[in-house]
Design a protein around this motif. Sequence first.
Motif, PDB file in Angstrom:
ATOM      1  N   GLU A 193       0.827  -1.205   0.000  1.00 18.46           N
ATOM      2  CA  GLU A 193       0.000   0.000   0.000  1.00 18.46           C
ATOM      3  C   GLU A 193       0.858   1.250   0.000  1.00 18.46           C
ATOM      4  OE1 GLU A 193      -2.190   0.366   3.670  1.00 18.46           O
ATOM      5  OE2 GLU A 193      -0.442  -0.158   4.879  1.00 18.46           O
ATOM      6  N   GLY A 194       0.201   2.359  -0.309  1.00 20.41           N
ATOM      7  CA  GLY A 194       0.784   3.659  -0.042  1.00 20.41           C
ATOM      8  C   GLY A 194       1.547   4.291  -1.177  1.00 20.41           C
ATOM      9  N   VAL A 195       1.977   5.516  -0.892  1.00 18.02           N
ATOM     10  CA  VAL A 195       2.830   6.293  -1.786  1.00 18.02           C
ATOM     11  C   VAL A 195       4.107   6.621  -1.020  1.00 18.02           C
ATOM     12  CG1 VAL A 195       0.937   7.229  -3.147  1.00 18.02           C
ATOM     13  CG2 VAL A 195       1.641   8.400  -1.061  1.00 18.02           C
ATOM     14  N   HIS A 196       4.945   7.471  -1.604  1.00 20.14           N
ATOM     15  CA  HIS A 196       6.276   7.676  -1.035  1.00 20.14           C
ATOM     16  C   HIS A 196       6.247   8.194   0.405  1.00 20.14           C
ATOM     17  CE1 HIS A 196      10.624   7.956  -2.032  1.00 20.14           C
ATOM     18  NE2 HIS A 196      10.628   8.786  -1.020  1.00 20.14           N
ATOM     19  N   ARG A 283      17.937   6.657  -4.501  1.00 18.63           N
ATOM     20  CA  ARG A 283      18.252   7.817  -3.681  1.00 18.63           C
ATOM     21  C   ARG A 283      16.992   8.343  -3.016  1.00 18.63           C
ATOM     22  NH1 ARG A 283      21.920   8.483  -8.083  1.00 18.63           N
ATOM     23  NH2 ARG A 283      24.066   8.456  -7.328  1.00 18.63           N
ATOM     24  N   GLU A 284      17.143   8.791  -1.782  1.00 19.54           N
ATOM     25  CA  GLU A 284      16.012   9.244  -0.991  1.00 19.54           C
ATOM     26  C   GLU A 284      15.430  10.537  -1.545  1.00 19.54           C
ATOM     27  OE1 GLU A 284      13.047   9.412   1.513  1.00 19.54           O
ATOM     28  OE2 GLU A 284      14.462   7.731   1.485  1.00 19.54           O
ATOM     29  N   LYS A 285      14.112  10.612  -1.620  1.00 18.95           N
ATOM     30  CA  LYS A 285      13.427  11.817  -2.076  1.00 18.95           C
ATOM     31  C   LYS A 285      13.800  13.000  -1.189  1.00 18.95           C
ATOM     32  CE  LYS A 285       8.725  13.569  -2.817  1.00 18.95           C
ATOM     33  NZ  LYS A 285       7.278  13.239  -2.688  1.00 18.95           N
ATOM     34  N   ALA A 313      22.601   5.367 -10.949  1.00 19.83           N
ATOM     35  CA  ALA A 313      21.396   6.118 -10.596  1.00 19.83           C
ATOM     36  C   ALA A 313      20.444   5.186  -9.853  1.00 19.83           C
ATOM     37  CB  ALA A 313      20.740   6.694 -11.854  1.00 19.83           C
ATOM     38  N   SER A 314      19.307   5.728  -9.452  1.00 20.05           N
ATOM     39  CA  SER A 314      18.355   4.963  -8.644  1.00 20.05           C
ATOM     40  C   SER A 314      17.716   3.827  -9.435  1.00 20.05           C
ATOM     41  CB  SER A 314      17.257   5.895  -8.130  1.00 20.05           C
ATOM     42  OG  SER A 314      17.783   6.875  -7.272  1.00 20.05           O
ATOM     43  N   SER A 315      17.551   2.695  -8.756  1.00 17.28           N
ATOM     44  CA  SER A 315      16.906   1.522  -9.352  1.00 17.28           C
ATOM     45  C   SER A 315      15.524   1.369  -8.720  1.00 17.28           C
ATOM     46  CB  SER A 315      17.756   0.275  -9.107  1.00 17.28           C
ATOM     47  OG  SER A 315      17.088  -0.884  -9.545  1.00 17.28           O
ATOM     48  N   TRP A 316      14.482   1.759  -9.466  1.00 16.96           N
ATOM     49  CA  TRP A 316      13.124   1.753  -8.911  1.00 16.96           C
ATOM     50  C   TRP A 316      12.304   0.549  -9.350  1.00 16.96           C
ATOM     51  CZ3 TRP A 316      13.457   4.693  -5.067  1.00 16.96           C
ATOM     52  CH2 TRP A 316      14.040   5.955  -5.106  1.00 16.96           C
ATOM     53  N   TYR A 334      13.144  11.872  -8.897  1.00 17.34           N
ATOM     54  CA  TYR A 334      12.981  12.928  -7.900  1.00 17.34           C
ATOM     55  C   TYR A 334      13.987  14.060  -8.072  1.00 17.34           C
ATOM     56  CZ  TYR A 334       9.984   9.558  -5.547  1.00 17.34           C
ATOM     57  OH  TYR A 334       8.988   8.673  -5.256  1.00 17.34           O
ATOM     58  N   PHE A 335      14.961  13.862  -8.965  1.00 18.17           N
ATOM     59  CA  PHE A 335      15.995  14.849  -9.198  1.00 18.17           C
ATOM     60  C   PHE A 335      16.198  15.028 -10.693  1.00 18.17           C
ATOM     61  CE2 PHE A 335      16.942  12.267  -5.437  1.00 18.17           C
ATOM     62  CZ  PHE A 335      16.766  13.238  -4.450  1.00 18.17           C
TER      63      PHE A 335
END
Length: 486
Positions: A193-196, A283-285, A313-316, A334-335
């Motif tokens: 569930e949820g968002v960031h 990487r953290e938002k 870079a970030s691996s989402w 996010y960047f």
Amino acid sequence: MTTSTELVPMILPTVMIPFTLVSVGLSIFATFIAGLFGIQLKLEGPRKLLEVLLKPKVLLTALALNVLILGGIQGWKWWINYPKLIRTIEAQSDERAIPSSTLYEDVPTVITNFSSSNSSTSSLKISQKWRIDTGKGSFRGAVVSSNRIFTGNDLGIVSELDLSSGKLIRTFYIGTPATTEITIWKNFMYLGEGVHDTHHARIYQFDLTTGAYKKSYQTLGHTEAQPVMGSFEGRDILFSAAGEDGFHAIDPMTMKEIWKVNLGHSDSGALVHNGVVFVGTGREKGNDRKNKSYAAALDFKTGELLWKRELSASSWMRPVIVGENVCYISGEIYFVSERGHITCMNKETGAHTIAHNTVSPIASTPKVLDNSILYVSIRGVICRFDLEEKTDLWCFDTKGRGYSLAGASYDPKRNVVLYPSKKNGLYVLDPSTGELLNQWTPSKDEGEWKSTYADVAVAGDYWIISDNYGSVRAINATDPSQALKN
């Protein structure tokens, strides 16, 4: 030469002007502050301001107000980003529970590896079979099991639909945005569930036989990636990323922790392969220096770190296996960034084997077709990258605006690549050449095409498309030449 005493008459008026303005401003501010505490104050300058502010009554009151206001703001933010209470979910579940005699096919994860077929792709006729509104927020897309479609929305409601007709069968409730793809296993449904910004998010277990909520597993982070079921040497484990709270291995029956590893911010689903769990971090938002990004391999049973390699870079999104390689797609969302990456390592040792840069970040689930990777950048550029040649075989630019998280899908029955664009409908491409075979958009009567972040789900004769505004569509594609032959 001019002496310093000669400069005084010229400098003094210039310096005094800003000092005078500051003094007047402070006096007005002092009067305002004093008025808040019932103190009358003439326009007498900064000295009175200090007298007011240094009174014990004023200092204590100001401190208390600051603590109250800041505490209230933080408390409200904490509460609105906290999941629904379990008793609320239980009550809603009891009201919605409808039994089912269906034996659901296991969907432990989303299929990503395909072998290309030789089907004709030249003359497909595309039409919409049905469309239904399930509520805004179909973020990760639909999952199909045993002629049933499962998809969630922002209100925390999961809808179960009939594949053939689109009829709503029943709903399930978690209350927080149901952003994850659904996992089906042994007639149980699992979802996060949820968002960031969600914290203390859970992984939920529902009994599909009774339609009722069973158990949940709570983390400290958010659980917006698909929970993935893996099996090795007779043992089944449910794996879930939980944002800043790392990566969790869960017993799927008891919903208790088996092990937990925190390598950084984890949003991507796991890839389970031969007793190894491959994960990625980002990487953290709000703080791109807080975390580096990593690719890692963990032991299935214990979570022991087998190897870890830094990513560009970030691996989402979930990595993929191609031959002896495990390949990660990466890119920042996010960047500000103008680059995406495909980074492959030897799946046994973690040694780097392939590095490929793309013109914009990648934040969609890659698919493997033979010895190549189908990927889509956030700008809507679809490419097929060949690992042997280490180059793109082709790329097709849909000229998307903004960014999308939708990936390309492959339909082996019709031998086509599918991409649901943000604004311009469904693109159908030839997998060998990248040639555009068809671009389908619904008619006015079929409902407006709206932004989608979800991959197309291929289910037998249908393509299931869920947009971010609540529409779920079943699209049928037929080959007229084959119909004439039959």
